[in-house]
Design a protein around this motif. Structure first.
Motif, PDB file in Angstrom:
ATOM      1  N   LEU A  17     112.327  -0.116 166.842  1.00  0.00           N
ATOM      2  CA  LEU A  17     113.763   0.025 167.147  1.00  0.00           C
ATOM      3  C   LEU A  17     114.887   1.096 165.826  1.00  0.00           C
ATOM      4  N   PRO A  18     115.434   1.797 166.474  1.00  0.00           N
ATOM      5  CA  PRO A  18     116.089   3.043 165.511  1.00  0.00           C
ATOM      6  C   PRO A  18     116.685   2.095 164.400  1.00  0.00           C
ATOM      7  N   SER A  19     116.852   2.262 162.683  1.00  0.00           N
ATOM      8  CA  SER A  19     117.959   1.069 162.457  1.00  0.00           C
ATOM      9  C   SER A  19     119.006   1.089 162.580  1.00  0.00           C
ATOM     10  N   GLN A  20     119.605   2.358 163.166  1.00  0.00           N
ATOM     11  CA  GLN A  20     121.088   2.795 163.412  1.00  0.00           C
ATOM     12  C   GLN A  20     121.044   1.304 164.480  1.00  0.00           C
ATOM     13  N   MET A  21     120.446   1.632 165.218  1.00  0.00           N
ATOM     14  CA  MET A  21     120.855   0.997 166.385  1.00  0.00           C
ATOM     15  C   MET A  21     120.658  -0.254 166.713  1.00  0.00           C
ATOM     16  N   LEU A  22     120.117  -1.175 165.478  1.00  0.00           N
ATOM     17  CA  LEU A  22     119.896  -2.269 164.684  1.00  0.00           C
ATOM     18  C   LEU A  22     121.003  -2.807 164.466  1.00  0.00           C
ATOM     19  N   ASP A  23     121.056  -2.222 163.375  1.00  0.00           N
ATOM     20  CA  ASP A  23     122.968  -1.691 162.798  1.00  0.00           C
ATOM     21  C   ASP A  23     124.615  -2.117 163.561  1.00  0.00           C
ATOM     22  N   GLY A  24     123.836  -1.135 164.963  1.00  0.00           N
ATOM     23  CA  GLY A  24     124.970  -1.919 166.304  1.00  0.00           C
ATOM     24  C   GLY A  24     125.633  -2.645 166.826  1.00  0.00           C
ATOM     25  N   LEU A  25     123.727  -2.542 166.824  1.00  0.00           N
ATOM     26  CA  LEU A  25     124.181  -4.208 167.944  1.00  0.00           C
ATOM     27  C   LEU A  25     123.748  -4.910 166.960  1.00  0.00           C
ATOM     28  N   LEU A  26     123.730  -5.331 165.448  1.00  0.00           N
ATOM     29  CA  LEU A  26     124.172  -6.342 164.571  1.00  0.00           C
ATOM     30  C   LEU A  26     125.940  -6.729 164.470  1.00  0.00           C
ATOM     31  N   SER A  27     126.533  -5.630 164.412  1.00  0.00           N
ATOM     32  CA  SER A  27     127.654  -5.595 164.055  1.00  0.00           C
ATOM     33  C   SER A  27     128.391  -5.759 165.160  1.00  0.00           C
ATOM     34  N   ARG A  28     127.669  -5.410 166.562  1.00  0.00           N
ATOM     35  CA  ARG A  28     128.953  -5.952 167.736  1.00  0.00           C
ATOM     36  C   ARG A  28     128.447  -6.641 167.871  1.00  0.00           C
ATOM     37  N   PHE A  29     127.355  -8.013 168.488  1.00  0.00           N
ATOM     38  CA  PHE A  29     126.818  -9.171 168.962  1.00  0.00           C
ATOM     39  C   PHE A  29     126.254  -9.980 168.078  1.00  0.00           C
ATOM     40  N   THR A  30     126.766  -9.526 166.303  1.00  0.00           N
ATOM     41  CA  THR A  30     126.179 -11.025 165.873  1.00  0.00           C
ATOM     42  C   THR A  30     127.435 -11.454 164.344  1.00  0.00           C
ATOM     43  N   GLU A  31     127.907 -12.226 163.782  1.00  0.00           N
ATOM     44  CA  GLU A  31     129.133 -12.843 163.136  1.00  0.00           C
ATOM     45  C   GLU A  31     128.099 -12.623 161.584  1.00  0.00           C
ATOM     46  N   PRO A  32     128.342 -11.737 160.567  1.00  0.00           N
ATOM     47  CA  PRO A  32     127.628 -11.326 159.323  1.00  0.00           C
ATOM     48  C   PRO A  32     127.526 -13.229 158.458  1.00  0.00           C
ATOM     49  N   LEU A  33     127.216 -13.932 157.657  1.00  0.00           N
ATOM     50  CA  LEU A  33     126.952 -14.896 157.264  1.00  0.00           C
ATOM     51  C   LEU A  33     125.891 -14.601 155.362  1.00  0.00           C
ATOM     52  N   GLY A  34     127.168 -13.647 154.509  1.00  0.00           N
ATOM     53  CA  GLY A  34     126.552 -13.261 153.246  1.00  0.00           C
ATOM     54  C   GLY A  34     125.467 -12.364 153.874  1.00  0.00           C
ATOM     55  N   LYS A  35     124.351 -12.217 153.445  1.00  0.00           N
ATOM     56  CA  LYS A  35     122.987 -10.969 153.920  1.00  0.00           C
ATOM     57  C   LYS A  35     122.412 -11.502 155.211  1.00  0.00           C
ATOM     58  N   LYS A  36     123.267 -12.063 156.185  1.00  0.00           N
ATOM     59  CA  LYS A  36     122.365 -12.908 157.323  1.00  0.00           C
ATOM     60  C   LYS A  36     123.033 -12.065 158.339  1.00  0.00           C
ATOM     61  N   PHE A  37     123.115 -13.173 159.706  1.00  0.00           N
ATOM     62  CA  PHE A  37     123.975 -12.407 160.581  1.00  0.00           C
ATOM     63  C   PHE A  37     123.530 -13.860 161.431  1.00  0.00           C
ATOM     64  N   ALA A  38     124.834 -14.269 162.021  1.00  0.00           N
ATOM     65  CA  ALA A  38     124.688 -15.440 163.484  1.00  0.00           C
ATOM     66  C   ALA A  38     125.573 -14.727 164.381  1.00  0.00           C
ATOM     67  N   VAL A  39     124.813 -15.709 165.872  1.00  0.00           N
ATOM     68  CA  VAL A  39     125.068 -15.382 166.334  1.00  0.00           C
ATOM     69  C   VAL A  39     125.851 -16.719 167.489  1.00  0.00           C
ATOM     70  N   THR A  40     127.305 -16.228 167.552  1.00  0.00           N
ATOM     71  CA  THR A  40     128.068 -17.662 167.775  1.00  0.00           C
ATOM     72  C   THR A  40     128.239 -17.928 169.775  1.00  0.00           C
ATOM     73  N   GLU A  41     128.840 -18.677 169.854  1.00  0.00           N
ATOM     74  CA  GLU A  41     129.266 -18.850 170.721  1.00  0.00           C
ATOM     75  C   GLU A  41     129.677 -17.506 171.366  1.00  0.00           C
ATOM     76  N   LYS A  42     130.771 -17.489 170.509  1.00  0.00           N
ATOM     77  CA  LYS A  42     131.128 -15.935 171.763  1.00  0.00           C
ATOM     78  C   LYS A  42     130.811 -14.869 171.122  1.00  0.00           C
ATOM     79  N   THR A  43     129.742 -14.189 170.309  1.00  0.00           N
ATOM     80  CA  THR A  43     129.452 -13.503 170.670  1.00  0.00           C
ATOM     81  C   THR A  43     127.870 -13.693 171.068  1.00  0.00           C
ATOM     82  N   LYS A  44     127.587 -14.659 171.977  1.00  0.00           N
ATOM     83  CA  LYS A  44     126.756 -15.055 172.407  1.00  0.00           C
ATOM     84  C   LYS A  44     127.013 -14.135 174.259  1.00  0.00           C
ATOM     85  N   THR A  45     128.048 -14.372 174.174  1.00  0.00           N
ATOM     86  CA  THR A  45     128.894 -14.822 175.796  1.00  0.00           C
ATOM     87  C   THR A  45     128.988 -12.603 175.756  1.00  0.00           C
ATOM     88  N   LYS A  46     129.561 -12.061 174.458  1.00  0.00           N
ATOM     89  CA  LYS A  46     129.492 -11.110 174.396  1.00  0.00           C
ATOM     90  C   LYS A  46     127.737  -9.797 175.079  1.00  0.00           C
TER      91      LYS A  46
END
Length: 127
Positions: free
Chosen positions: A66-95
């Motif tokens: 998976l290209p890094s640019q696409m991964l960055d887009g997915l993480l910014s669009r469908f997760t919420e940052p937790l410091g250096k980690k990421f989480a999928v919340t109910e809101k982002t899971k629905t999205k």
């Protein structure tokens, strides 16, 4: 100003068969891109429960190719940052699920089987 060497002939001068071929090739390319994006969305959905324990480089290693640019887009669009980690919340899971459904519909000419989609997403079958 464009040089004569790089100018394209107007589309209206192309034979009809040529225009249809170009349209078919463009449609294939678009479908291929959408299928690739759907695969990336499904991979992120499968990884979602473990995502909060992984850093960005670890996520990239779980999604090889998976290209890094696409991964960055997915993480910014469908997760919420937790410091250096990421989480999928109910809101982002629905999205994320909504985007998966939309891409499925586009790829299947807006005629998708709900049972098949639910099985793919490991969700209960609709009645």
């Amino acid at each position: 100003m464009r040089s004569a060497r790089h100018s394209r002939p107007p589309r209206k001068n192309l034979p009809c068969e040529c225009t249809l071929l170009l349209s078919a090739e463009k449609a294939k390319l678009t479908s291929s891109r959408m299928a690739y994006y759907l695969a990336a969305l499904l991979a992120l959905y499968d990884l979602a429960p473990r995502l909060s324990k992984l850093t960005r480089p670890e996520i990239a290693s779980k999604l090889p190719g998976l290209p890094s640019q696409m991964l960055d887009g997915l993480l910014s669009r469908f997760t919420e940052p937790l410091g250096k980690k990421f989480a999928v919340t109910e809101k982002t899971k629905t999205k994320l699920l909504a985007w998966i459904c939309v891409v499925y519909l586009h790829l299947d000419a807006f005629n998708a089987e709900v049972g098949k989609m639910a099985k793919e997403l490991n969700m209960p079958q609709p009645k």
